[in-house]
Design a protein around this motif. Sequence first.
Motif, PDB file in Angstrom:
ATOM      1  N   LEU A   1       0.809  -1.205   0.000  1.00  0.00           N
ATOM      2  CA  LEU A   1       0.000   0.000   0.000  1.00  0.00           C
ATOM      3  C   LEU A   1       0.849   1.264   0.000  1.00  0.00           C
ATOM      4  CD1 LEU A   1      -2.872  -0.784   2.554  1.00  0.00           C
ATOM      5  CD2 LEU A   1      -2.913  -0.970   0.058  1.00  0.00           C
ATOM      6  N   VAL A   2       0.407   2.237  -0.779  1.00  0.00           N
ATOM      7  CA  VAL A   2       1.006   3.572  -0.713  1.00  0.00           C
ATOM      8  C   VAL A   2       0.027   4.565  -0.103  1.00  0.00           C
ATOM      9  CG1 VAL A   2       2.590   3.210  -2.628  1.00  0.00           C
ATOM     10  CG2 VAL A   2       0.284   4.028  -3.102  1.00  0.00           C
ATOM     11  N   PHE A   3      -1.250   4.167  -0.024  1.00  0.00           N
ATOM     12  CA  PHE A   3      -2.264   5.026   0.571  1.00  0.00           C
ATOM     13  C   PHE A   3      -3.491   4.165   0.879  1.00  0.00           C
ATOM     14  CE2 PHE A   3      -6.158   7.558   0.149  1.00  0.00           C
ATOM     15  CZ  PHE A   3      -5.901   8.550   1.083  1.00  0.00           C
ATOM     16  N   TYR A   4      -4.203   4.514   1.954  1.00  0.00           N
ATOM     17  CA  TYR A   4      -5.475   3.856   2.233  1.00  0.00           C
ATOM     18  C   TYR A   4      -6.390   4.839   2.955  1.00  0.00           C
ATOM     19  CZ  TYR A   4      -4.943   3.292   7.299  1.00  0.00           C
ATOM     20  OH  TYR A   4      -4.845   3.525   8.641  1.00  0.00           O
ATOM     21  N   ASN A   5      -7.680   4.587   2.852  1.00  0.00           N
ATOM     22  CA  ASN A   5      -8.663   5.354   3.604  1.00  0.00           C
ATOM     23  C   ASN A   5      -9.773   4.401   4.024  1.00  0.00           C
ATOM     24  OD1 ASN A   5     -11.363   7.345   3.406  1.00  0.00           O
ATOM     25  ND2 ASN A   5      -9.592   8.243   4.411  1.00  0.00           N
ATOM     26  N   MET A   6     -10.203   4.503   5.273  1.00  0.00           N
ATOM     27  CA  MET A   6     -11.173   3.578   5.849  1.00  0.00           C
ATOM     28  C   MET A   6     -12.444   4.323   6.223  1.00  0.00           C
ATOM     29  SD  MET A   6     -10.641   1.132   9.240  1.00  0.00           S
ATOM     30  CE  MET A   6      -9.126   0.420   8.589  1.00  0.00           C
ATOM     31  N   HIS A   7     -13.592   3.683   6.002  1.00  0.00           N
ATOM     32  CA  HIS A   7     -14.872   4.305   6.323  1.00  0.00           C
ATOM     33  C   HIS A   7     -15.796   3.295   6.993  1.00  0.00           C
ATOM     34  CE1 HIS A   7     -19.126   5.448   5.324  1.00  0.00           C
ATOM     35  NE2 HIS A   7     -18.699   6.599   5.796  1.00  0.00           N
ATOM     36  N   LEU A   8     -16.504   3.755   8.023  1.00  0.00           N
ATOM     37  CA  LEU A   8     -17.504   2.940   8.713  1.00  0.00           C
ATOM     38  C   LEU A   8     -18.885   3.475   8.365  1.00  0.00           C
ATOM     39  CD1 LEU A   8     -18.216   0.752  10.926  1.00  0.00           C
ATOM     40  CD2 LEU A   8     -18.252   2.677  12.539  1.00  0.00           C
ATOM     41  N   SER A   9     -19.751   2.629   7.824  1.00  0.00           N
ATOM     42  CA  SER A   9     -21.101   3.057   7.489  1.00  0.00           C
ATOM     43  C   SER A   9     -21.994   3.013   8.714  1.00  0.00           C
ATOM     44  CB  SER A   9     -21.686   2.168   6.391  1.00  0.00           C
ATOM     45  OG  SER A   9     -22.050   0.902   6.923  1.00  0.00           O
ATOM     46  N   LYS A  10     -23.176   3.607   8.604  1.00  0.00           N
ATOM     47  CA  LYS A  10     -24.136   3.595   9.706  1.00  0.00           C
ATOM     48  C   LYS A  10     -24.582   2.174  10.049  1.00  0.00           C
ATOM     49  CE  LYS A  10     -28.053   4.422   6.560  1.00  0.00           C
ATOM     50  NZ  LYS A  10     -28.756   3.156   6.755  1.00  0.00           N
TER      51      LYS A  10
ATOM     52  N   GLY B   1     -22.571  -0.411   9.985  1.00  0.00           N
ATOM     53  CA  GLY B   1     -21.465  -1.153  10.572  1.00  0.00           C
ATOM     54  C   GLY B   1     -20.631  -1.896   9.556  1.00  0.00           C
ATOM     55  N   ILE B   2     -20.658  -1.453   8.299  1.00  0.00           N
ATOM     56  CA  ILE B   2     -19.821  -2.051   7.258  1.00  0.00           C
ATOM     57  C   ILE B   2     -18.559  -1.214   7.111  1.00  0.00           C
ATOM     58  CG2 ILE B   2     -19.666  -2.659   4.809  1.00  0.00           C
ATOM     59  CD1 ILE B   2     -22.709  -2.945   4.795  1.00  0.00           C
ATOM     60  N   ILE B   3     -17.411  -1.878   7.108  1.00  0.00           N
ATOM     61  CA  ILE B   3     -16.135  -1.186   6.926  1.00  0.00           C
ATOM     62  C   ILE B   3     -15.740  -1.270   5.455  1.00  0.00           C
ATOM     63  CG2 ILE B   3     -13.679  -1.194   7.475  1.00  0.00           C
ATOM     64  CD1 ILE B   3     -14.389  -2.248  10.232  1.00  0.00           C
ATOM     65  N   SER B   4     -15.534  -0.125   4.839  1.00  0.00           N
ATOM     66  CA  SER B   4     -15.073  -0.046   3.453  1.00  0.00           C
ATOM     67  C   SER B   4     -13.707   0.596   3.433  1.00  0.00           C
ATOM     68  CB  SER B   4     -16.042   0.776   2.592  1.00  0.00           C
ATOM     69  OG  SER B   4     -17.355   0.270   2.649  1.00  0.00           O
ATOM     70  N   MET B   5     -12.871   0.134   2.486  1.00  0.00           N
ATOM     71  CA  MET B   5     -11.524   0.704   2.398  1.00  0.00           C
ATOM     72  C   MET B   5     -11.151   0.989   0.958  1.00  0.00           C
ATOM     73  SD  MET B   5      -9.210  -1.258   5.287  1.00  0.00           S
ATOM     74  CE  MET B   5      -7.826  -0.161   4.976  1.00  0.00           C
ATOM     75  N   LEU B   6     -10.440   2.080   0.797  1.00  0.00           N
ATOM     76  CA  LEU B   6      -9.803   2.463  -0.449  1.00  0.00           C
ATOM     77  C   LEU B   6      -8.342   2.058  -0.299  1.00  0.00           C
ATOM     78  CD1 LEU B   6     -10.854   4.182  -2.940  1.00  0.00           C
ATOM     79  CD2 LEU B   6      -9.778   6.140  -1.840  1.00  0.00           C
ATOM     80  N   LEU B   7      -7.905   1.047  -1.049  1.00  0.00           N
ATOM     81  CA  LEU B   7      -6.564   0.484  -0.905  1.00  0.00           C
ATOM     82  C   LEU B   7      -5.765   0.776  -2.176  1.00  0.00           C
ATOM     83  CD1 LEU B   7      -7.667  -2.949   0.607  1.00  0.00           C
ATOM     84  CD2 LEU B   7      -6.690  -1.017   1.854  1.00  0.00           C
ATOM     85  N   SER B   8      -4.828   1.693  -2.073  1.00  0.00           N
ATOM     86  CA  SER B   8      -4.075   2.139  -3.249  1.00  0.00           C
ATOM     87  C   SER B   8      -2.674   1.539  -3.256  1.00  0.00           C
ATOM     88  CB  SER B   8      -3.981   3.667  -3.274  1.00  0.00           C
ATOM     89  OG  SER B   8      -5.262   4.248  -3.393  1.00  0.00           O
ATOM     90  N   SER B   9      -2.352   0.829  -4.335  1.00  0.00           N
ATOM     91  CA  SER B   9      -1.008   0.293  -4.548  1.00  0.00           C
ATOM     92  C   SER B   9      -0.361   1.083  -5.686  1.00  0.00           C
ATOM     93  CB  SER B   9      -1.070  -1.194  -4.886  1.00  0.00           C
ATOM     94  OG  SER B   9      -1.825  -1.404  -6.070  1.00  0.00           O
ATOM     95  N   GLU B  10       0.762   0.614  -6.176  1.00  0.00           N
ATOM     96  CA  GLU B  10       1.489   1.347  -7.214  1.00  0.00           C
ATOM     97  C   GLU B  10       0.753   1.380  -8.549  1.00  0.00           C
ATOM     98  OE1 GLU B  10       4.220   3.097  -7.350  1.00  0.00           O
ATOM     99  OE2 GLU B  10       4.900   2.886  -5.285  1.00  0.00           O
ATOM    100  N   ASP B  11      -0.079   0.376  -8.830  1.00  0.00           N
ATOM    101  CA  ASP B  11      -0.672   0.291 -10.157  1.00  0.00           C
ATOM    102  C   ASP B  11      -2.196   0.403 -10.187  1.00  0.00           C
ATOM    103  OD1 ASP B  11      -1.009  -2.090  -8.842  1.00  0.00           O
ATOM    104  OD2 ASP B  11      -0.710  -3.349 -10.606  1.00  0.00           O
ATOM    105  N   LYS B  12      -2.864   0.377  -9.028  1.00  0.00           N
ATOM    106  CA  LYS B  12      -4.315   0.464  -9.026  1.00  0.00           C
ATOM    107  C   LYS B  12      -4.805   0.736  -7.604  1.00  0.00           C
ATOM    108  CE  LYS B  12      -4.944  -4.494  -8.253  1.00  0.00           C
ATOM    109  NZ  LYS B  12      -5.512  -5.768  -8.753  1.00  0.00           N
ATOM    110  N   THR B  13      -6.088   1.076  -7.533  1.00  0.00           N
ATOM    111  CA  THR B  13      -6.761   1.231  -6.249  1.00  0.00           C
ATOM    112  C   THR B  13      -7.921   0.246  -6.186  1.00  0.00           C
ATOM    113  OG1 THR B  13      -6.170   3.535  -5.833  1.00  0.00           O
ATOM    114  CG2 THR B  13      -8.224   2.763  -4.876  1.00  0.00           C
ATOM    115  N   THR B  14      -8.007  -0.473  -5.099  1.00  0.00           N
ATOM    116  CA  THR B  14      -9.064  -1.464  -4.904  1.00  0.00           C
ATOM    117  C   THR B  14     -10.049  -0.970  -3.855  1.00  0.00           C
ATOM    118  OG1 THR B  14      -7.536  -3.267  -5.443  1.00  0.00           O
ATOM    119  CG2 THR B  14      -9.549  -3.851  -4.273  1.00  0.00           C
ATOM    120  N   VAL B  15     -11.327  -1.153  -4.117  1.00  0.00           N
ATOM    121  CA  VAL B  15     -12.364  -0.863  -3.134  1.00  0.00           C
ATOM    122  C   VAL B  15     -12.837  -2.189  -2.556  1.00  0.00           C
ATOM    123  CG1 VAL B  15     -14.682   0.054  -2.759  1.00  0.00           C
ATOM    124  CG2 VAL B  15     -13.073   1.280  -4.238  1.00  0.00           C
TER     125      VAL B  15
END
Length: 416
Positions: A378-387, A389-403
């Motif tokens: 990972l070079v960057f990530y961001n985490m979010h908690l929904s109302k 109770g689901i955890i979602s993450m933006l996972l950024s590597s060198e070649d793509k970002t995965t949700v």
Amino acid sequence: MKKLSGKVCSIPMLALAILLIMTSCQEKSVVANIKAEELFTLKYGLFENELGFYPSMNTGNCTSAISMQDGFFNILDSNSLKVMNLNSYGDLLSIIYNKDTNPQPSFLSFSGISSQQDGIPTENATQRATSYPFNRIGPMAVDTSQQLFVADYLPQERYETDPDTRMQLRQVILRFTAEGQYVDYIGQQGPGGSPFPYIRNIYTTGNNEMVAVCLTTEGSTVYWFSQDGFLKYMIPIKFSALPVKQEDASNDLFINLDSIIPDYKEQKLYVKIDYSHMDFDESSKVQSGISYDKTLLYSLDINTGLYEDPLTIPAYEEIINSEYNRETHPIPYSFLGVTETGWMFFSIADDTGYTIMMVQPNGQKILRRHLAVKTDDLVFYNMHLSKDGIISMLLSSEDKTTVTWWRTDEIIQALN
């Protein structure tokens, strides 16, 4: 209940960071993994469904963010100055973009899709686009009606200075409809109000009220707005007035105001405070460092200004194995958020991903689970908690970002 009073020294962040510099670490006990569901990926590029985030270019601080509401994702791209709305399959539904940093979305020129002068496709279109002159965006929040709130910096000539604190006031919160149309901007007093001090985060409640948490020289100020965008409460939370238990009060106590998050249903704030103390060398009586003691989570009734009795939030325990001994070091979790049923979520990075701690509203039940993530890539990530109770993450590597998301909601639903 306790009034807003107490003594405080704000803990230096460098000192707290010392606690995090550990090697050969593992959690105290085995924590069960939650199954990850990789939903979709985003490429890097200039197209409307791509991110303008290029890790190899070393573009500096990235404040891209993810928010999920009812299965729809908003992804804020701070580099390209745009906000994308996608479904759980990664299909782009709408985009709000700065036309100076983004090309016109390709779907606007497709046959059968015409656009009005403001860039919004006609009703028979399946995708929508709105241009807006973003300057420097982030953070954001979405309410239950899919209304979008985005913090943005004003042009420099519109900066103001607070006459009392001499702080620069530079940010406002932009409001857009679920269809992506610009409504207005919200300042300290409401629509069209004066700019905010630095906005640390934005939240929305179950009543579709928006809450902005801002940093000040004296601590934090929380601005709580009605559904129409008008100011209901302004709550200063000062370092000098943070609660301190009588048995903890001493001159060598350090208090870190870690985070402030509103409740989803009630008009109260959760205030997470980390307490540490100064260490002294026994022989020389010279300060030798700072040791973390505990974390307390206070509930602050914003109508009365009173703190309720706090919950003690357990620390994450790292075990340090060396050639000669084995030591356990407590480290405070980060406060991730609160669900609509009152469950409080905390997180911390570990060697193999992230440990999540879920605390029942009354504190009687505490669950720990693990999110397996290859953090080395990972070079960057961001985490979010929904109302929910689901955890979602933006996972950024060198070649793509995965949700990716983790259905932690299923765990708490089974216990409610």
